[in-house]
Design a protein around this motif. Structure first.
Motif, PDB file in Angstrom:
ATOM      1  N   ASP A  73      -7.795   3.112  12.458  1.00  0.00           N
ATOM      2  CA  ASP A  73      -8.716   2.766  11.377  1.00  0.00           C
ATOM      3  C   ASP A  73     -10.024   3.547  11.494  1.00  0.00           C
ATOM      4  OD1 ASP A  73      -7.842   0.892   9.455  1.00  0.00           O
ATOM      5  OD2 ASP A  73      -9.620  -0.313   9.834  1.00  0.00           O
ATOM      6  N   HIS A  77      -9.184   6.264   8.850  1.00  0.00           N
ATOM      7  CA  HIS A  77      -9.578   5.498   7.661  1.00  0.00           C
ATOM      8  C   HIS A  77      -8.470   5.383   6.606  1.00  0.00           C
ATOM      9  CE1 HIS A  77     -13.522   5.929   9.424  1.00  0.00           C
ATOM     10  NE2 HIS A  77     -13.444   7.235   9.319  1.00  0.00           N
ATOM     11  N   PRO A  78      -7.272   4.969   6.988  1.00  0.00           N
ATOM     12  CA  PRO A  78      -6.222   4.814   5.971  1.00  0.00           C
ATOM     13  C   PRO A  78      -6.526   3.646   5.045  1.00  0.00           C
ATOM     14  CG  PRO A  78      -5.456   3.958   8.068  1.00  0.00           C
ATOM     15  CD  PRO A  78      -6.805   4.559   8.332  1.00  0.00           C
ATOM     16  N   ASP A  79      -5.826   3.606   3.910  1.00  0.00           N
ATOM     17  CA  ASP A  79      -5.996   2.497   2.957  1.00  0.00           C
ATOM     18  C   ASP A  79      -5.174   1.274   3.368  1.00  0.00           C
ATOM     19  OD1 ASP A  79      -7.594   4.091   1.304  1.00  0.00           O
ATOM     20  OD2 ASP A  79      -5.822   4.983   0.371  1.00  0.00           O
ATOM     21  N   GLY A  80      -4.160   1.490   4.191  1.00  0.00           N
ATOM     22  CA  GLY A  80      -3.294   0.389   4.625  1.00  0.00           C
ATOM     23  C   GLY A  80      -2.340   0.883   5.696  1.00  0.00           C
ATOM     24  N   TYR A  81      -1.388   0.050   6.059  1.00  0.00           N
ATOM     25  CA  TYR A  81      -0.408   0.413   7.094  1.00  0.00           C
ATOM     26  C   TYR A  81       0.951  -0.166   6.738  1.00  0.00           C
ATOM     27  CZ  TYR A  81      -4.468   1.243  10.065  1.00  0.00           C
ATOM     28  OH  TYR A  81      -5.652   1.711  10.583  1.00  0.00           O
ATOM     29  N   ARG A 105      -1.145   4.339   5.852  1.00  0.00           N
ATOM     30  CA  ARG A 105      -0.759   4.532   4.451  1.00  0.00           C
ATOM     31  C   ARG A 105      -1.984   4.784   3.584  1.00  0.00           C
ATOM     32  NH1 ARG A 105       4.267   2.656   3.061  1.00  0.00           N
ATOM     33  NH2 ARG A 105       3.762   3.836   1.177  1.00  0.00           N
ATOM     34  N   TRP A 106      -1.776   5.574   2.558  1.00  0.00           N
ATOM     35  CA  TRP A 106      -2.834   5.867   1.595  1.00  0.00           C
ATOM     36  C   TRP A 106      -2.329   5.554   0.204  1.00  0.00           C
ATOM     37  CZ3 TRP A 106      -2.564   8.202   6.261  1.00  0.00           C
ATOM     38  CH2 TRP A 106      -3.768   8.343   6.971  1.00  0.00           C
ATOM     39  N   GLU A 107      -3.229   5.135  -0.656  1.00  0.00           N
ATOM     40  CA  GLU A 107      -2.855   4.898  -2.054  1.00  0.00           C
ATOM     41  C   GLU A 107      -2.155   6.142  -2.588  1.00  0.00           C
ATOM     42  OE1 GLU A 107      -3.104   2.029  -3.314  1.00  0.00           O
ATOM     43  OE2 GLU A 107      -4.622   1.059  -2.067  1.00  0.00           O
ATOM     44  N   ASP A 109       0.544   7.622  -1.717  1.00  0.00           N
ATOM     45  CA  ASP A 109       1.067   8.589  -0.736  1.00  0.00           C
ATOM     46  C   ASP A 109       2.556   8.866  -0.939  1.00  0.00           C
ATOM     47  OD1 ASP A 109       2.341   6.351   0.338  1.00  0.00           O
ATOM     48  OD2 ASP A 109       1.119   6.272   2.160  1.00  0.00           O
TER      49      ASP A 109
END
Ligand code: AMP
Ligand code: ZN
Length: 138
Positions: A73, A77-81, A105-107, A109
């Motif tokens: 993180d 700095h991903p948006d999620g996992y 994960r990224w928006e 992706d």
């Protein structure tokens, strides 16, 4: 275990790109990443699956998973996992030393979610399956 590739990574016989390490576990970048920062988290003690793994060590291991996510993180700095493990050969497990995959994960992706891994529920509806578990339905 002598012939286990992940035990050999723990003993530093095989090099790795470490993301996080403490006395209980080691997290390193997957050599064949499926996402930017794809990381594998392993306990330092050998066990093939979670079912072979000592209950007493589980909490420490999952703390390592959390610390690894915190580190990812801060750096990526991903948006999620998406986080999970392949269990047994039918579940896609290739390395027989328990490991948790962390996929940042990224928006937009292009990836799916856990539901996209399989869509083959078989003929039995949940009510029928529930009967196999006995009288526990609420
Ligand atoms: P699986 O057993 O299918 O859950 O996946 C094992 C994972 O370990 C794969 O994603 C491999 O790319 C990864 N892997 C295997 N050997 C190494 C290694 N020496 N360093 C980093 N990752 C590895
Ligand atoms: Zn091992």
């Amino acid at each position: 275990m002598k012939d286990c590739i992940f035990c050999r990574i723990v003993s530093k016989e095989i090099p790795n790109y470490t993301v996080f390490e403490d006395t209980h576990g080691l997290a390193f970048l997957d050599i064949h990443p499926r996402a930017k920062g794809h990381t594998v988290v392993i306990p330092k003690v050998h066990a093939e699956t979670v079912l072979d793994f000592d209950d007493e060590l589980l909490g420490d291991f999952f703390r390592v998973v959390k610390r690894t996510q915190e580190r990812l993180d801060r750096v990526l700095h991903p948006d999620g996992y998406t986080v999970g493990w392949n269990h047994g050969s039918a579940g896609g497990q290739l390395v027989p030393h328990i490991h948790v995959h962390i996929l940042p994960r990224w928006e937009n992706d292009g990836g799916g979610n856990i539901h996209s891994i399989i869509d083959n529920p078989g003929a039995m509806i949940p009510e029928q399956i529930a009967k196999m578990f006995g009288d526990h339905a609420v």
